[in-house]
Design a protein around this motif. Sequence first.
Motif, PDB file in Angstrom:
ATOM      1  N   THR A  33       0.814  -1.206   0.000  1.00 57.07           N
ATOM      2  CA  THR A  33       0.000   0.000   0.000  1.00 57.07           C
ATOM      3  C   THR A  33       0.842   1.247   0.000  1.00 57.07           C
ATOM      4  N   MET A  59      -3.900  -2.962  -1.658  1.00 56.27           N
ATOM      5  CA  MET A  59      -3.648  -2.694  -0.248  1.00 56.27           C
ATOM      6  C   MET A  59      -2.734  -3.750   0.346  1.00 56.27           C
ATOM      7  N   GLU A 110      -7.549   7.717   3.500  1.00 54.15           N
ATOM      8  CA  GLU A 110      -8.525   6.628   3.569  1.00 54.15           C
ATOM      9  C   GLU A 110      -9.915   7.212   3.842  1.00 54.15           C
ATOM     10  N   GLU A 155      -9.103  -1.252   1.208  1.00 55.63           N
ATOM     11  CA  GLU A 155      -8.620  -1.220   2.586  1.00 55.63           C
ATOM     12  C   GLU A 155      -9.282  -2.349   3.375  1.00 55.63           C
ATOM     13  N   GLU A 162      -9.112   3.541  -0.210  1.00 59.97           N
ATOM     14  CA  GLU A 162      -7.949   4.425  -0.051  1.00 59.97           C
ATOM     15  C   GLU A 162      -7.628   5.083  -1.382  1.00 59.97           C
ATOM     16  N   CYS A 504      -9.376   5.304   9.787  1.00 59.90           N
ATOM     17  CA  CYS A 504      -8.779   5.954   8.622  1.00 59.90           C
ATOM     18  C   CYS A 504      -7.687   6.922   9.073  1.00 59.90           C
TER      19      CYS A 504
END
Length: 995
Positions: A33, A59, A110, A155, A162, A504
């Motif tokens: 990621t 991710m 995010e 995510e 994201e 997030c």
Amino acid sequence: NTNKKEQPRTPEGFLARNFGMAKRNRNDRRYTTSDIFLFLLLLHTAGFNTCCRALTLTMGLLKVGVPQPWEKSKKNLRYIRQAGVRQFVSTYNRVKHLKGDELLWGDEIEYGVFTVDHENKKIRLSLRAKEVMDELNEKEESHAHRVEGCNWVPEYGGWMVEATPNRPYSGYTTDLLRVERNMRLRRKRLLTALKENEIAPTVSTFPLLGAMGDDGSVPPTKVGGPVTLSDYIGDGIINPHPRFGTLSANIRKRRGEKVNIRVPLFRDVNTPEFENLAVAPGSNGCCGGDSLQLWRYGKGDVSREKYGNGYVVVGCSTSSRDELVNEFGESATLEKWLVDVKCEGCKGLFYRSAPNVIVPDADWPRNGDIVVGSEIPDIPGWIRLQNGYYLPLESDDGKVQFLRKVSTTAHASNPEKRRLGAATPLFRSGDTQVDPILKADGVSLSSFLEDKLSLEPPQPAPSSSQAATAVMTETPSSMEVEEARENVRAAIHMDAMAFGMGCCCLQITFQAEDIDESRFMYDQLAVMAPIMMALTASTPVLRGRIADIDCRWGIISESVDDRTPAERGRLDGSVEQPELAGKGIRRLYKSRYDCISTYIYQGAMNGSDSMRESLKGMQNRVLNMYNDIPVPIDEESYQLLREAGVDPALSQHIAHLFVRDPLVVFEGAVEEVDDETQTEHFESIQSTNWQSVRWKPPPPRNNPNDPHIGWRTEFRSMEMQLTDFENAAFTVFIVLLTRVILTFDLNLYVPLSRVDANMQRAHSRDACAKGKFFFRRHMAPLEEGDDGFGIEYTSMFSKVANGQSEIKSPGTVVDEEEKKSASVGAQRRFTPFATGSEEENSYEEMTMAEIMMGKGDYFPGLIPLIYAYLDHINCDSATLQRISQYLDLIQKRATGELVTPAAWMRNFIRNHNDYKGDSVVTDEIAYDLMVACKEIGEGTRHVPELLGDIKIKPITTTGAFDTKLESKQMNNDQILDLLRRYTHRNSFTSFENKV
């Protein structure tokens, strides 16, 4: 690129390889990621028209495959750990000489997608993240002709997505303005993929996660399931990719039970849990006075056994015991040992690179020196030092003691020292006496033996008048602290990985010029991690209750804590598990998601050629004095790394990562992986060590046309902000701070025990406005040379403030060409040679306002330094104007003039008409809060207490994507329908009448 083995780079080859592999071999391709630079170099190496579709990130280590069940994967854990070390060594040897890379960087944001019921004022998780992501990526591919674009990746949560920029930000000031523009574009484009009843505010957590039972998402998901066994959330809310469910299940299975997260509950006037609970003096359950309540996350096993899941024991920031001793009475800092070899003619000890392997290092510790380290449980009679070397406690026959444990505040005492580099003491003259510490100034040995812990900045060695200090052990029963009592608070209980990984955040990754710069910035940013987390605090609500913390970090830390009971310190009834790292019983002091445990930068030798030759072997010295906390390592991995030529500091870092086990093992991807050309096993452990900063080697190049990606450092602690203006402000601030540190040759080092203390403090409610944090007083390179040996330190900044124009650096001899070419300041590279002693007055407690704006004449503050840097580079006026607004926001938040998102949310809830003063967030409150956050982010609601005078320009879907001039033929019915619509318009009718 100075590595002659590296093959030429071509844009065509880069695109062919990445785009082609995505089609030909999709099942085997893995990406990380935060490896933003796998696409950040796209624009730099290729044209705008093809960069967007060349590569799609995924991710973490997302791989399409079949994960092995935990019991089967356990048989492969040892092989993967060993192979991971081999893969790192291969990569390190291949790219360690890379130099000259330019600054390229990027950010990650995010988002959570929520479904709103406007009629009934309800809000739920929308489990459409994959559908939203696929739609957006399809649109992005069709808009590859646009210069600015986005990448969308999955995510952990089925409601999360994201986003990153599609091309890198470069090292030019104009790109600082691109950050906010791209963040606004991401929000605008995300809105195009949402349904009318969906919203996606930039918030750290969903306030009702785990609070609504089976009715917590759309579609509904039944609570529990074989993956999490949770009492609050259902397995169905986890991203359906097999990695995420396997990760969740294996954390639970390795740990031996469900994860246990207990966060202090906010005490309001009618909070029922506090009705019969006695608390310490102070308002709202805090510690009283100016202290902050500390949530000691990751250290709650004893209190859980005593009080259950509904309560948690907290500490106070004014208590040295609470910040430096855990629940088992273990010190949070390493121990100090006095070198005192009691035999005729013996002057000290040689270092050992391993037990019984002598290293004839010129700087071996003499009698009277104090070394810092920890005993090795598996090798009795030996200690491992912060610098990676070993020393024996006594002779082989046990008749001669070599080392004596002393107070953590004790200092070495040697009458004569030779100095090297920036006046840093390293070597003693040949006539150094055998035991000067016992003879100098009449100081007795007892004054150096174990004393109580202190969280204050280190003090000078005791004088003769203090020689009668009593010998004390570092156990809670003998500490001189306030009355021993436990501060018990009601807790918000959570029991699944989703509560942490469902948060997030905002992250940034930088490409460094070379390996030295990447390691140096890793250390500096580690110090900033808790500071920036407190500044961006935005997590005051959890599982439908108001929390008495402001940040998410500890929640995630406990949500992925896979340590066995023995690894957490519970030795009773622990059983060895041979397949696990350390057999599952090695003491691990932190979760795999936490602050770093060791600095990794080390300097270079300075002085004349003859001096350098005489000091051969000194290149393995590390900045020891600040690595003052235990660093569990895998001894086997450490020895393999050292034998391969990796320096002690970096070997310690990698060996520390490898005290963990890989959590997801895929079928057909164990021994089949080539250790010389791939890094899959290294990344499987590296990517699941979620530390506050991550150091990232260049990925392998398996083809001459593969892209060149350099050494990177990832900054991971910041919380999500409600607006793109705020997110851009903090992103740009960190970028500029890295340039300030490098350009002005600054040093932010403080002992890691203080960084950990700062992280605990940063979680506290209103820590940004009311807290104090340990921070370095003197950031400039050493001028007078004090590192704890009695010379008063004078800051370069105070000299300027007091009108002294000429600033010299005595004792430093640096070749001008080397100085120009050094990625890390030449003087800084030669400064960190210290033998483990403390640095006098190097740090103190500061408020956030002092850290940002300065204190006295010795600490100028980070924001004035950034302004000075912008002036130094002649920043253009347009960029400077916006940056000034960013810095103004940060300054006002640091001083308390503006509040953090966490403070604003808590106030919003407490002032809501539906709030009963019971710390409960109802459906209606959560709905109104999330709608308000959406409106603030989209610029349709202005909140002065958050943004001051800054007005956010409204964001709509208009212009999110280009409209294509289509030529696809329509059928007759469609044509007639369109004509009817327009032939009956008034404008056409009036035109016909005129004709």
